[in-house]
Design a protein around this motif. Structure first.
Motif, PDB file in Angstrom:
ATOM      1  N   GLY A  83     -10.807   0.647  12.833  1.00  0.00           N
ATOM      2  CA  GLY A  83     -10.014  -0.484  12.357  1.00  0.00           C
ATOM      3  C   GLY A  83      -9.300  -0.170  11.052  1.00  0.00           C
ATOM      4  O   GLY A  83      -8.124  -0.497  10.876  1.00  0.00           O
ATOM      5  N   PHE A  84      -9.993   0.475  10.129  1.00  0.00           N
ATOM      6  CA  PHE A  84      -9.388   0.837   8.855  1.00  0.00           C
ATOM      7  C   PHE A  84      -8.240   1.820   9.051  1.00  0.00           C
ATOM      8  O   PHE A  84      -7.169   1.675   8.451  1.00  0.00           O
ATOM      9  CB  PHE A  84     -10.448   1.435   7.920  1.00  0.00           C
ATOM     10  N   LEU A  85      -8.437   2.829   9.896  1.00  0.00           N
ATOM     11  CA  LEU A  85      -7.379   3.811  10.145  1.00  0.00           C
ATOM     12  C   LEU A  85      -6.169   3.169  10.818  1.00  0.00           C
ATOM     13  O   LEU A  85      -5.028   3.491  10.481  1.00  0.00           O
ATOM     14  CB  LEU A  85      -7.914   4.963  10.993  1.00  0.00           C
ATOM     15  N   GLU A  86      -6.415   2.270  11.766  1.00  0.00           N
ATOM     16  CA  GLU A  86      -5.309   1.553  12.411  1.00  0.00           C
ATOM     17  C   GLU A  86      -4.528   0.735  11.390  1.00  0.00           C
ATOM     18  O   GLU A  86      -3.299   0.739  11.384  1.00  0.00           O
ATOM     19  CB  GLU A  86      -5.842   0.619  13.506  1.00  0.00           C
ATOM     20  N   LEU A  87      -5.238   0.029  10.544  1.00  0.00           N
ATOM     21  CA  LEU A  87      -4.587  -0.795   9.526  1.00  0.00           C
ATOM     22  C   LEU A  87      -3.804   0.066   8.539  1.00  0.00           C
ATOM     23  O   LEU A  87      -2.653  -0.251   8.199  1.00  0.00           O
ATOM     24  CB  LEU A  87      -5.625  -1.641   8.788  1.00  0.00           C
ATOM     25  N   ALA A  88      -4.401   1.162   8.102  1.00  0.00           N
ATOM     26  CA  ALA A  88      -3.719   2.056   7.163  1.00  0.00           C
ATOM     27  C   ALA A  88      -2.461   2.651   7.795  1.00  0.00           C
ATOM     28  O   ALA A  88      -1.405   2.721   7.144  1.00  0.00           O
ATOM     29  CB  ALA A  88      -4.667   3.160   6.713  1.00  0.00           C
ATOM     30  N   CYS A  89      -2.545   3.060   9.051  1.00  0.00           N
ATOM     31  CA  CYS A  89      -1.366   3.609   9.733  1.00  0.00           C
ATOM     32  C   CYS A  89      -0.286   2.547   9.890  1.00  0.00           C
ATOM     33  O   CYS A  89       0.895   2.811   9.658  1.00  0.00           O
ATOM     34  CB  CYS A  89      -1.746   4.165  11.100  1.00  0.00           C
ATOM     35  N   GLY A  90      -0.682   1.368  10.303  1.00  0.00           N
ATOM     36  CA  GLY A  90       0.284   0.285  10.478  1.00  0.00           C
ATOM     37  C   GLY A  90       0.985  -0.079   9.188  1.00  0.00           C
ATOM     38  O   GLY A  90       2.212  -0.245   9.148  1.00  0.00           O
ATOM     39  N   LEU A  91       0.218  -0.196   8.104  1.00  0.00           N
ATOM     40  CA  LEU A  91       0.821  -0.535   6.811  1.00  0.00           C
ATOM     41  C   LEU A  91       1.702   0.596   6.290  1.00  0.00           C
ATOM     42  O   LEU A  91       2.741   0.346   5.680  1.00  0.00           O
ATOM     43  CB  LEU A  91      -0.271  -0.887   5.803  1.00  0.00           C
ATOM     44  N   SER A  92       1.301   1.827   6.532  1.00  0.00           N
ATOM     45  CA  SER A  92       2.126   2.965   6.108  1.00  0.00           C
ATOM     46  C   SER A  92       3.461   2.978   6.838  1.00  0.00           C
ATOM     47  O   SER A  92       4.518   3.188   6.228  1.00  0.00           O
ATOM     48  CB  SER A  92       1.397   4.280   6.366  1.00  0.00           C
ATOM     49  N   ILE A  93       3.423   2.750   8.133  1.00  0.00           N
ATOM     50  CA  ILE A  93       4.668   2.710   8.911  1.00  0.00           C
ATOM     51  C   ILE A  93       5.536   1.547   8.467  1.00  0.00           C
ATOM     52  O   ILE A  93       6.751   1.672   8.312  1.00  0.00           O
ATOM     53  CB  ILE A  93       4.352   2.633  10.416  1.00  0.00           C
ATOM     54  N   LEU A  94       4.892   0.416   8.231  1.00  0.00           N
ATOM     55  CA  LEU A  94       5.621  -0.771   7.779  1.00  0.00           C
ATOM     56  C   LEU A  94       6.292  -0.513   6.430  1.00  0.00           C
ATOM     57  O   LEU A  94       7.473  -0.827   6.248  1.00  0.00           O
ATOM     58  CB  LEU A  94       4.648  -1.945   7.687  1.00  0.00           C
ATOM     59  N   ALA A  95       5.561   0.062   5.497  1.00  0.00           N
ATOM     60  CA  ALA A  95       6.129   0.352   4.181  1.00  0.00           C
ATOM     61  C   ALA A  95       7.239   1.391   4.277  1.00  0.00           C
ATOM     62  O   ALA A  95       8.264   1.286   3.595  1.00  0.00           O
ATOM     63  CB  ALA A  95       5.039   0.827   3.233  1.00  0.00           C
ATOM     64  N   TRP A  96       7.055   2.386   5.113  1.00  0.00           N
ATOM     65  CA  TRP A  96       8.067   3.430   5.247  1.00  0.00           C
ATOM     66  C   TRP A  96       9.341   2.888   5.868  1.00  0.00           C
ATOM     67  O   TRP A  96      10.437   3.237   5.442  1.00  0.00           O
ATOM     68  CB  TRP A  96       7.512   4.572   6.086  1.00  0.00           C
ATOM     69  N   THR A  97       9.224   2.045   6.889  1.00  0.00           N
ATOM     70  CA  THR A  97      10.427   1.542   7.557  1.00  0.00           C
ATOM     71  C   THR A  97      11.222   0.598   6.677  1.00  0.00           C
ATOM     72  O   THR A  97      12.436   0.520   6.778  1.00  0.00           O
ATOM     73  CB  THR A  97      10.083   0.826   8.879  1.00  0.00           C
ATOM     74  N   HIS A  98      10.562  -0.112   5.802  1.00  0.00           N
ATOM     75  CA  HIS A  98      11.282  -1.036   4.917  1.00  0.00           C
ATOM     76  C   HIS A  98      11.498  -0.470   3.529  1.00  0.00           C
ATOM     77  O   HIS A  98      12.122  -1.110   2.684  1.00  0.00           O
ATOM     78  CB  HIS A  98      10.537  -2.377   4.857  1.00  0.00           C
ATOM     79  N   ARG A  99      10.997   0.694   3.280  1.00  0.00           N
ATOM     80  CA  ARG A  99      11.197   1.456   2.052  1.00  0.00           C
ATOM     81  C   ARG A  99      11.176   0.598   0.786  1.00  0.00           C
ATOM     82  O   ARG A  99      12.118   0.582   0.010  1.00  0.00           O
ATOM     83  CB  ARG A  99      12.490   2.241   2.134  1.00  0.00           C
ATOM     84  N   ALA A 100      10.103  -0.169   0.661  1.00  0.00           N
ATOM     85  CA  ALA A 100       9.842  -0.974  -0.532  1.00  0.00           C
ATOM     86  C   ALA A 100      10.883  -2.054  -0.766  1.00  0.00           C
ATOM     87  O   ALA A 100      11.049  -2.514  -1.877  1.00  0.00           O
ATOM     88  CB  ALA A 100       9.693  -0.082  -1.762  1.00  0.00           C
ATOM     89  N   ASP A 101      11.589  -2.477   0.258  1.00  0.00           N
ATOM     90  CA  ASP A 101      12.520  -3.599   0.132  1.00  0.00           C
ATOM     91  C   ASP A 101      11.743  -4.877   0.438  1.00  0.00           C
ATOM     92  O   ASP A 101      11.718  -5.362   1.565  1.00  0.00           O
ATOM     93  CB  ASP A 101      13.694  -3.430   1.093  1.00  0.00           C
ATOM     94  N   ALA A 102      11.083  -5.406  -0.573  1.00  0.00           N
ATOM     95  CA  ALA A 102      10.184  -6.536  -0.387  1.00  0.00           C
ATOM     96  C   ALA A 102      10.906  -7.778   0.126  1.00  0.00           C
ATOM     97  O   ALA A 102      10.361  -8.539   0.918  1.00  0.00           O
ATOM     98  CB  ALA A 102       9.474  -6.848  -1.694  1.00  0.00           C
ATOM     99  N   ALA A 103      12.139  -7.991  -0.294  1.00  0.00           N
ATOM    100  CA  ALA A 103      12.877  -9.177   0.146  1.00  0.00           C
ATOM    101  C   ALA A 103      13.146  -9.118   1.652  1.00  0.00           C
ATOM    102  O   ALA A 103      12.989 -10.117   2.365  1.00  0.00           O
ATOM    103  CB  ALA A 103      14.186  -9.293  -0.624  1.00  0.00           C
ATOM    104  N   ASP A 104      13.549  -7.940   2.144  1.00  0.00           N
ATOM    105  CA  ASP A 104      13.802  -7.792   3.577  1.00  0.00           C
ATOM    106  C   ASP A 104      12.517  -7.939   4.376  1.00  0.00           C
ATOM    107  O   ASP A 104      12.494  -8.575   5.434  1.00  0.00           O
ATOM    108  CB  ASP A 104      14.442  -6.430   3.852  1.00  0.00           C
TER     109      ASP A 104
END
Length: 179
Positions: A29-50
Motif C-alpha cells: 500500500g505504501f509503495l502504491e501510494l508513493a508511486c501514485g503521488l510521484s506520478i501525480l507530482a511529476w505530471t503537474h510539475r508542482a503547479d498547485a493551482a492546476d
C-alpha cells in the motif's frame, strides 16, 4: 427429488488458509501510494493551482482509482495460501483464483516431519521458493511447516500454522510406516 445432479467435492481431511503478514500489505500500500503521488507530482510539475482545479474532476478520480486500486487489489488477491488434503491428494495453491497450484498424490509421500525453519535465511523469504538443492518451499507466514519427501526423491516444505495436524493427516493417509 431434483432432476439436477450436483457434484459434491470429496471431504477435506485437512484445510488451512493463510494470509501473508499485515506488514506485506502495508508495504504494498505504501509503495502504491508513493508511486501514485510521484506520478501525480511529476505530471503537474508542482503547479498547485492546476492540480487543485482538476482534483475532483471525474476523469482524474477514475484514473487515480484505477491506477492505485486495481494493482493493489490484484496483489492482495494473490497473497493468500490454501492447503487442502483430501482422501487421495494434497493441494497447495496461492490466490483466490489460483495462480500457482501444486498437487501431489498421498501415495507418493515417503515421509513427512514437522520442522522449524528460517524463512529469510533458508529460502529468501515467504511465497513460492526454491533452494539450490532443489527443495521447494510453499509458505505464507511464520517459521513452522511440514517437510515432505516424495517418491521421486523431491522434497517440499509446506508452511503451516498447524503443522502437527497436517503431518498427522499426511502420515495417516500414507499408512502405518510413515513418519
Amino acid at each position: 427429488m431434483s432432476s439436477v445432479a450436483t457434484i459434491r467435492p470429496a471431504s477435506a481431511l485437512f484445510h488451512e488458509e493463510q494470509y501473508f503478514d499485515w506488514k506485506v500489505y502495508a508495504l504494498i500500500g505504501f509503495l502504491e501510494l508513493a508511486c501514485g503521488l510521484s506520478i501525480l507530482a511529476w505530471t503537474h510539475r508542482a503547479d498547485a493551482a492546476d492540480l487543485a482545479s482538476r482534483a475532483w474532476a471525474p476523469d482524474f478520480l477514475l484514473g487515480l482509482a484505477a491506477g492505485l486500486g486495481v494493482p493493489f487489489l490484484l496483489i492482495v488477491s494473490v497473497l493468500h495460501m490454501t492447503t487442502e488434503v483430501g482422501p487421495d491428494v494434497a493441494t497447495i495453491w496461492y490466490g483466490w483464483v489460483p495462480i500457482y497450484r501444486r498437487t501431489f498424490a498421498l501415495a507418493d509421500v515417503q515421509s513427512c516431519e514437522v520442522v522449524q525453519y528460517r524463512p529469510i535465511a533458508d529460502y529468501g523469504g515467504w511465497g513460492v521458493r526454491r533452494r539450490s538443492d532443489g527443495e521447494r518451499a510453499l509458505t505464507a507466514r511464520g517459521d513452522r511447516g511440514v517437510r515432505v519427501t516424495l517418491a521421486d526423491g523431491s522434497r517440499l516444505l509446506i508452511g503451516s500454522q498447524r503443522p502437527e495436524d497436517l503431518t498427522a493427516v499426511l502420515s495417516r493417509s500414507n499408512g502405518p510406516d510413515a513418519v
